[in-house]
Design a protein around this motif. Structure first.
Motif, short mmCIF file in Angstrom:
data_model
loop_
_atom_site.label_atom_id
_atom_site.label_comp_id
_atom_site.label_asym_id
_atom_site.label_seq_id
_atom_site.Cartn_x
_atom_site.Cartn_y
_atom_site.Cartn_z
N THR A 378 30.24 -121.12 138.09
CA THR A 378 28.99 -120.40 138.34
C THR A 378 27.93 -120.95 137.39
O THR A 378 28.24 -121.50 136.33
N GLN A 379 26.69 -120.80 137.81
CA GLN A 379 25.58 -121.49 137.17
C GLN A 379 25.55 -121.40 135.63
O GLN A 379 25.36 -122.42 134.98
N PRO A 380 25.79 -120.21 135.03
CA PRO A 380 25.73 -120.16 133.55
C PRO A 380 26.84 -120.98 132.88
O PRO A 380 26.75 -121.25 131.68
N ALA A 381 27.88 -121.36 133.62
CA ALA A 381 28.92 -122.23 133.05
C ALA A 381 28.67 -123.68 133.47
O ALA A 381 28.88 -124.61 132.69
N TYR A 382 28.21 -123.87 134.68
CA TYR A 382 27.97 -125.21 135.21
C TYR A 382 26.96 -125.98 134.36
O TYR A 382 27.20 -127.12 133.96
N GLN A 383 25.85 -125.30 134.09
CA GLN A 383 24.76 -125.97 133.39
C GLN A 383 25.20 -126.56 132.04
O GLN A 383 25.03 -127.76 131.81
N PRO A 384 25.78 -125.75 131.15
CA PRO A 384 26.21 -126.32 129.86
C PRO A 384 27.29 -127.40 129.98
O PRO A 384 27.28 -128.36 129.20
N LEU A 406 28.40 -132.22 145.10
CA LEU A 406 28.40 -132.79 143.75
C LEU A 406 27.01 -133.36 143.49
O LEU A 406 26.42 -134.00 144.35
N GLU A 407 26.52 -133.12 142.28
CA GLU A 407 25.14 -133.50 142.01
C GLU A 407 25.01 -134.75 141.15
O GLU A 407 24.03 -135.48 141.25
N TYR A 408 26.00 -134.96 140.29
CA TYR A 408 25.85 -136.07 139.36
C TYR A 408 26.87 -137.17 139.66
O TYR A 408 28.04 -137.05 139.33
N VAL A 454 31.02 -128.14 140.90
CA VAL A 454 30.01 -127.66 141.83
C VAL A 454 29.29 -126.48 141.19
O VAL A 454 29.91 -125.61 140.60
N ASN A 455 27.96 -126.50 141.33
CA ASN A 455 27.12 -125.43 140.82
C ASN A 455 27.22 -124.24 141.78
O ASN A 455 26.74 -124.31 142.90
N ALA A 456 27.84 -123.16 141.34
CA ALA A 456 27.98 -121.99 142.21
C ALA A 456 27.04 -120.90 141.74
O ALA A 456 26.73 -120.79 140.56
N THR A 457 26.57 -120.11 142.69
CA THR A 457 25.58 -119.09 142.32
C THR A 457 26.22 -117.98 141.49
O THR A 457 27.37 -117.60 141.67
N TRP A 458 25.42 -117.51 140.59
CA TRP A 458 25.81 -116.39 139.74
C TRP A 458 25.09 -115.14 140.23
O TRP A 458 23.92 -115.25 140.57
#
Ligand SMILES: *[C@@H]1O[C@H](CO)[C@@H](O)[C@H](O)[C@H]1NC(C)=O
Ligand SMILES: *[C@@H]1O[C@H](CO)[C@@H](O)[C@H](O)[C@H]1NC(C)=O
Ligand SMILES: *[C@@H]1O[C@H](CO)[C@@H](O)[C@H](O)[C@H]1NC(C)=O
Ligand SMILES: *[C@@H]1O[C@H](CO)[C@@H](O)[C@H](O)[C@H]1NC(C)=O
Ligand SMILES: *[C@@H]1O[C@H](CO)[C@@H](O)[C@H](O)[C@H]1NC(C)=O
Ligand SMILES: *[C@@H]1O[C@H](CO)[C@@H](O)[C@H](O)[C@H]1NC(C)=O
Length: 492
Positions: A378-384, A406-408, A454-458
């Motif tokens: 989820t986004q708050p874990a994905y980002q860092p 996948l983004e990167y 994968v960036n998942a919504t929080w």
């Protein structure tokens, strides 16, 4: 009674089910032998039999997997959660009452309902690994998708069908012939099993006469539907000591046809999820309260294979002392297997991720899922996580190909795994899962690698997918509600 002469069609059972099962497991064959089944990756089954090589290039295979994962995740995240166990009444039940199966009965051409495309359905509740299972008496071999997110085990099936009425199914060589099995017993529609317990698996309320089979019907949001009957069957296993054993009264769905990519190679699903009637729970009861699997890299050579074990794993290279254990949270993100994580570190530094992200009893939590390839954070874990890994890759040219979700992704010419800091998943009870770099910097195409998150919504559930799980042995100890894991080559 027209349905008795019809081939039943059904495809996927979507498992919104829940329930605090809290099953108490006796240790049936504990200490004795277990049974080991080869787990075959979807891409190996789709290998071109003529030349023995993959017909599909890595890029396309990965795209298919990513697509499948995205759909699966969407379905998973729209599932209701259990707060304290209890049952979810199946919200869809009422829409089923006057449609589907019985309509098919009264309308000679109604069988077309089962021929509707099930794109979303076919990808739902399914996974990437397959097992061969021997079902019925005498045993018939079926190839099923092994899925820790499914509760029901079902197979393409012919039942009470004669001549032309079986038409389409008979052309499918691998269909399970229920009529040839002396142990196939349909669940009566008048039984409490049908009316109460299987309501969560979308059993139908109609019951023209008490011994009629318990039917089910699931309608997908896209208008497709699945129809079938529940039965008890016997499954035969070869034990690791060379003997054979039979597991009786296993709940199976009998299905006449199915649509979708997942079922080109498979005949159905083996439900490894946690619920009262899942195959995993039933088999675990018989074999020491647990099942385990070991996943090799799906791109690895054919001479090493993944496997699924019920019971003892004496015959593998795993020794119980090597396993780390963490609590398995059962019945909350049902039927999935959830774990209590407390953080992720990269290069020895614990990332700043809010605790709610890991809270299974809140709106976060993490599941270990064999049916998803990718890992969803989820986004708050994905980002860092992405921020901490990117700097080590900054010297590589980013790829302009689209590998969504996948983004990167980057041109991996000159890539060396030692450049990437080690990532560790930390569990609240102290266990640490340290995947190899290739499990999170993954091959996406020739010369291209991607960060495998994968960036998942929080708010939402995070998922440890099967690429992250590879080269590890995983023991789902249901009786003791714990998950054991150890690094392994899975080679024995
Ligand atoms: C599962 O089984 C247990 C014990 O047999 C029972 O109490 C519970 O209600 C069952 N759950 C469902 C969803 O049927
Ligand atoms: C039967 O169902 C088909 C497809 O749903 C429909 O086109 C047809 O008109 C129906 N026939 C009767 C007799 O209801
Ligand atoms: C099916 O198996 C269950 C146990 O799993 C049993 O309670 C039930 O009576 C069986 N039903 C039939 C029709 O054999
Ligand atoms: C698999 O085959 C390769 C050569 O193709 C060999 O190097 C490797 O040791 C084999 N692995 C196992 C587990 O047999
Ligand atoms: C990666 O970069 C190299 C040159 O640095 C180039 O030869 C190669 O074609 C690139 N690969 C891809 C997949 O773009
Ligand atoms: C992840 O997705 C959220 C929306 O769900 C978006 O706001 C955020 O920018 C994304 N993060 C990255 C790193 O792409």
């Amino acid at each position: 009674m027209c349905w008795q002469k019809r081939d039943f069609f059904l495809s996927i059972i979507l498992l919104f089910v829940a329930g605090n099962t809290g099953a108490k497991l006796a240790g049936g064959h504990e200490g004795s032998s277990g049974t080991k089944l080869e787990l075959i990756h979807r891409h190996d089954l789709l290998r071109n039999p003529r030349n023995g090589v993959h017909p599909v290039p890595t890029f396309q295979r990965m795209k298919q997997m990513f697509h499948h994962d995205t759909i699966r995740y969407r379905a998973l995240s729209s599932r209701p959660r259990m707060k304290h166990g209890g049952r979810i009444s199946s919200a869809r039940r009422q829409v089923q009452e006057n449609t589907g199966y019985y309509q098919a009965c009264t309308n000679g051409s109604g069988i077309r309902a089962g021929e509707m495309p099930m794109y979303s359905g076919a990808d739902d509740g399914t996974g990437q690994y397959f097992v061969h299972l021997k079902v019925g008496t005498p045993p018939q071999k079926v190839t099923l998708i092994a899925d820790t997110g499914s509760e029901l085990t079902w197979t393409k099936c012919n039942y009470m069908c004669e001549g032309a009425q079986c038409g389409r199914n008979l052309r499918d060589r691998r269909v399970f012939r229920a009529d040839d099995s002396s142990t196939f017993k349909t669940v009566p529609c008048s039984s409490s099993m049908c009316k109460i317990e299987l309501a969560n698996l979308f059993s139908l309320a109609q019951c023209p006469s008490p011994m009629d089979p318990c039917a089910y019907d699931y309608r997908y949001l896209d208008g497709s539907s699945t129809v079938g009957v529940f039965a008890n069957e016997t499954v035969t296993f070869s034990l690791t000591n060379g003997k054979k054993t039979r597991l009786e009264n296993v709940l199976v769905g009998c299905s006449g046809s199915s649509r979708g990519q997942s079922f080109q190679a498979a005949d159905g699903i083996i439900g490894l999820g946690y619920s009262n009637h899942s195959f995993a729970v039933k088999a675990a009861k018989e074999f020491g309260g647990k099942f385990s699997y070991c996943l090799v890299d799906h791109l690895s050579p054919k001479n090493v294979s993944s496997y699924l074990i019920f019971g003892s794993y004496h015959e593998t290279d795993i020794s119980p002392t090597e396993l780390q254990y963490t609590e398995l949270v059962l019945g909350v993100i049902s039927p999935f297997y959830a774990v209590n994580m407390k953080g992720i570190s990269i290069g020895g530094i614990l990332l700043g991720i809010p605790n709610e992200v890991w809270n299974v009893n809140g709106v976060g939590g993490v599941i270990v899922d064999s049916g998803s390839s990718l890992t969803f954070l989820t986004q708050p874990a994905y980002q860092p996580v992405v921020d901490a890994l990117k700097p080590s890759l900054s010297s590589f040219r980013t790829s302009n190909q689209d590998f969504a979700p996948l983004e990167y992704c980057f041109n991996s010419t000159g890539f060396d795994e030692s450049l990437v800091p080690r990532l560790v998943f930390h569990f609240t009870d102290g266990a640490r899962f340290e995947p190899p770099v290739k499990s999170y910097v993954i091959d996406a195409a020739t010369g291209v690698k991607c960060l495998g998150f994968v960036n998942a919504t929080w708010p939402g559930t995070s998922v440890l997918g099967n690429i992250m799980q590879q080269n590890h042995f995983w023991e789902f100890d249901i009786a003791k509600a714990r998950l054991g894991f150890a690094s392994s080559s899975c080679s024995s």
